[in-house]
Design an enzyme around this catalytic site. Structure first.
Site, short mmCIF file in Angstrom:
data_model
loop_
_atom_site.label_atom_id
_atom_site.label_comp_id
_atom_site.label_asym_id
_atom_site.label_seq_id
_atom_site.Cartn_x
_atom_site.Cartn_y
_atom_site.Cartn_z
N GLY A 1 0.84 -1.12 0.30
CA GLY A 1 -0.33 -0.40 -0.26
C GLY A 1 0.36 1.24 -0.11
CG ASN A 2 1.40 3.49 -2.73
OD1 ASN A 2 0.56 3.27 -3.49
ND2 ASN A 2 1.95 2.12 -3.11
CG HIS B 1 -2.25 -4.83 -8.23
ND1 HIS B 1 -1.10 -3.43 -8.21
CD2 HIS B 1 -1.41 -5.08 -6.28
CE1 HIS B 1 -0.46 -2.59 -7.75
NE2 HIS B 1 -0.82 -3.35 -6.30
CG HIS C 1 -2.30 0.84 -3.94
ND1 HIS C 1 -2.94 0.72 -5.04
CD2 HIS C 1 -1.22 0.34 -4.19
CE1 HIS C 1 -2.69 -0.99 -4.64
NE2 HIS C 1 -1.90 -0.82 -4.61
CB SER D 1 7.58 0.54 -5.87
OG SER D 1 7.01 -0.49 -5.12
CD GLU D 2 2.93 -0.27 -7.66
OE1 GLU D 2 2.55 0.86 -8.71
OE2 GLU D 2 3.03 -1.10 -8.23
CG HIS E 1 -2.33 -5.10 -1.49
ND1 HIS E 1 -1.48 -5.87 -1.75
CD2 HIS E 1 -2.90 -3.45 -2.58
CE1 HIS E 1 -0.54 -4.97 -2.79
NE2 HIS E 1 -1.21 -3.78 -3.34
N GLY F 1 8.63 0.02 1.91
CA GLY F 1 9.35 -1.16 2.34
C GLY F 1 9.70 -1.02 3.72
ZN LIG Z 1 -0.22 -2.30 -4.67
#
Ligand SMILES: [Zn+2]
Length: 222
Positions: free
Chosen positions: A28-29, A158, A94, A74-75, A96, A45
């Site tokens: 997630g982010n 995803h 974001h 990274s996203e 999951h 991370g």
């Molecule tokens: Zn993701």
């Protein structure tokens, strides 16, 4: 350290995402637009349940780090795409969440009008047509077609992406996506349900304006 209060709010939302099981491990982010061409974004991370305010990265919309000593998510490209296409958006989340992610794997959008909240607030939640390889330009490209007309999208195989005028609205939409997915799954397990009638749907859609006005009076919702 700039934007201390917003850094703390991102930590609070990250902890909620983790505690509610919407993310596992370092998934997630979260990002928030804090000024023109300036975002606070979560680091890669790190568990979203164990973040501290100093971990956030201050970046521009191209991902260049202005402040912070970690790597941005990274996203990040997916977040930057949302802000570029929707200048009214102030935050992106974001995660999951497992039930909605299962719907994305089965390519099942959340669209049957069983619940007033889905019609009135969240709107239909589409699924991108195919898996987009992580950390590539495929991911931002896959969400572009849905940004103008929706408040959330499920990423095939995803997870889920939501956005809002501010961070709590983006989080609330993530919560509503997962809650709706759980309810629709139970409806399917029970053999199917009774959707709202066309007339009821039309009435609910006509009420969107009233709720929008109320929401804007209280917190500046989109
Ligand atoms: Zn993701």
């Amino acid at each position: 350290m700039q934007y201390e209060a917003m850094r703390q709010q991102i930590c609070a939302v990250g902890k909620l995402l983790y505690d509610r099981g919407y993310v596992a491990a370092n998934d997630g982010n979260i990002s928030v637009k804090v000024a023109e061409n300036r975002l606070l974004i979560t680091p890669s991370g790190v568990s979203k349940g164990r973040m501290t305010p100093d971990m956030m990265l201050l970046t521009d919309l191209d991902g260049n780090v202005i402040e912070g000593d970690r790597h941005p998510s990274s996203e990040g490209k997916m977040h930057f795409t949302v802000y570029r296409h929707r200048p009214d958006v102030g935050a992106v989340v974001h995660a999951h969440p497992s039930t909605a992610t299962a719907f994305s794997i089965c390519r099942k959008p959340l669209k049957t009008p069983y619940l007033a909240e889905l019609v009135l607030g969240l709107g239909e939640v589409p699924v991108t047509p195919a898996f987009a390889m992580l950390s590539t330009d495929e991911v931002p490209k896959s969400v572009e077609p849905y940004l103008a007309e929706h408040n959330a999208v499920m990423l095939a195989n995803h997870g889920v992406l939501t956005w809002g005028s501010e961070l709590w609205q983006a989080f609330d939409r993530m919560e509503t996506v997962e809650h709706t997915a759980k309810t629709l799954l139970n409806v399917e397990l029970l053999g199917g349900g009774v959707p709202l009638s066309d007339e009821q749907v039309v009435t609910l859609i006509s009420m969107r304006g009233q709720y929008k006005t109320l929401a804007q009076k209280t917190k500046g919702a989109i």
